[in-house]
Design a protein around this motif. Structure first.
Motif, PDB file in Angstrom:
ATOM      1  N   CYS A  47      -6.512  -0.990  -3.708  1.00 11.46           N
ATOM      2  CA  CYS A  47      -6.384  -0.321  -2.405  1.00 11.46           C
ATOM      3  C   CYS A  47      -7.433   0.764  -2.247  1.00 11.46           C
ATOM      4  CB  CYS A  47      -5.002   0.331  -2.285  1.00 11.46           C
ATOM      5  SG  CYS A  47      -3.611  -0.788  -2.466  1.00 11.46           S
ATOM      6  N   GLU A  48      -8.033   0.807  -1.056  1.00 12.39           N
ATOM      7  CA  GLU A  48      -8.951   1.901  -0.752  1.00 12.39           C
ATOM      8  C   GLU A  48      -8.163   3.206  -0.648  1.00 12.39           C
ATOM      9  OE1 GLU A  48     -11.654   3.220   2.991  1.00 12.39           O
ATOM     10  OE2 GLU A  48     -11.786   1.126   2.391  1.00 12.39           O
ATOM     11  N   ALA A  49      -6.960   3.108  -0.068  1.00 13.22           N
ATOM     12  CA  ALA A  49      -6.066   4.260   0.054  1.00 13.22           C
ATOM     13  C   ALA A  49      -4.639   3.786  -0.168  1.00 13.22           C
ATOM     14  CB  ALA A  49      -6.200   4.895   1.435  1.00 13.22           C
ATOM     15  N   ARG A  53       0.816  -1.227   0.000  1.00  9.96           N
ATOM     16  CA  ARG A  53       0.000   0.000   0.000  1.00  9.96           C
ATOM     17  C   ARG A  53       0.843   1.268   0.000  1.00  9.96           C
ATOM     18  NH1 ARG A  53      -3.861   0.262   4.646  1.00  9.96           N
ATOM     19  NH2 ARG A  53      -4.706   1.956   3.423  1.00  9.96           N
ATOM     20  N   ALA A  77      -6.911   8.349  -1.624  1.00 13.88           N
ATOM     21  CA  ALA A  77      -7.475   7.376  -2.554  1.00 13.88           C
ATOM     22  C   ALA A  77      -6.667   7.383  -3.849  1.00 13.88           C
ATOM     23  CB  ALA A  77      -8.934   7.721  -2.840  1.00 13.88           C
ATOM     24  N   GLU A 104      -1.694   9.796   2.873  1.00 14.37           N
ATOM     25  CA  GLU A 104      -2.672   8.748   2.599  1.00 14.37           C
ATOM     26  C   GLU A 104      -3.822   9.356   1.819  1.00 14.37           C
ATOM     27  OE1 GLU A 104      -5.718   5.895   5.193  1.00 14.37           O
ATOM     28  OE2 GLU A 104      -4.419   7.343   6.205  1.00 14.37           O
TER      29      GLU A 104
END
Length: 165
Positions: free
Chosen positions: A129-131, A52, A146, A144
């Motif tokens: 990934c959401e973020a 991420r 989106a 962090e």
């Protein structure tokens, strides 16, 4: 995701996100100057999955600079990146050129708020990934946000440009 600028006051990246109305969170950590891999250090210090956390790399594609954003646990596939940009050949940019064109120091180069707008490609793994986390414009600061917001603010696009180490 709430906007936070307390830990990030004044970096070009945070200012650009605020101006664009993009939601983000700033995450500061104590940078170790002896760290060999800045992105992996960020993942470790922030307790994040390296899939991420993304690093910002500059490459020269057929003579022109472009920005690649790939997970810190992976490496840039130069051939795939050149293809994604519409070129034939890519090589990593000289670090001094990268610093001059972006306005950031190596290890703190953010894909956001660079001095020169460059073609930008985000590895397609970010779609899952959401973020994602990217450099906030200095060593010891990650942002962090989106992945779609990252692409919107950098005028970038997704492509499969990362490969395993």
């Amino acid at each position: 995701m709430a906007r936070r600028s307390d830990a990030a006051a004044g970096t070009p990246a945070t200012l650009a996100l605020t101006r664009a109305g993009v939601a983000f969170r700033a995450h500061a950590y104590e940078h170790d100057p002896r760290a060999a891999a800045y992105g992996l250090e960020a993942a470790e210090k922030l307790g994040l999955d390296p899939e991420r956390v993304f690093k910002t790399l500059l490459a020269v594609v057929d003579g022109s600079l472009a920005v690649a954003i790939v997970p810190v646990a992976m490496q840039l596939d130069l051939k795939a990146f050149a293809h994604a940009i519409g070129g034939k050949r890519a090589e990593m940019a000289d670090p001094a050129v990268a610093e001059r064109k972006t306005g950031y120091v190596v290890g703190g180069i953010s894909p956001i708020g660079q001095k020169t707008s460059l073609p930008t490609v985000l590895d397609e793994s970010a779609i899952l990934c959401e973020a994602v986390y990217v450099s906030g414009g200095r060593r010891g600061l990650d942002l962090e946000l989106a992945p779609d917001d990252l692409l919107a603010v950098t005028d970038g696009r997704y492509a499969p440009i990362a490969r395993a180490r």
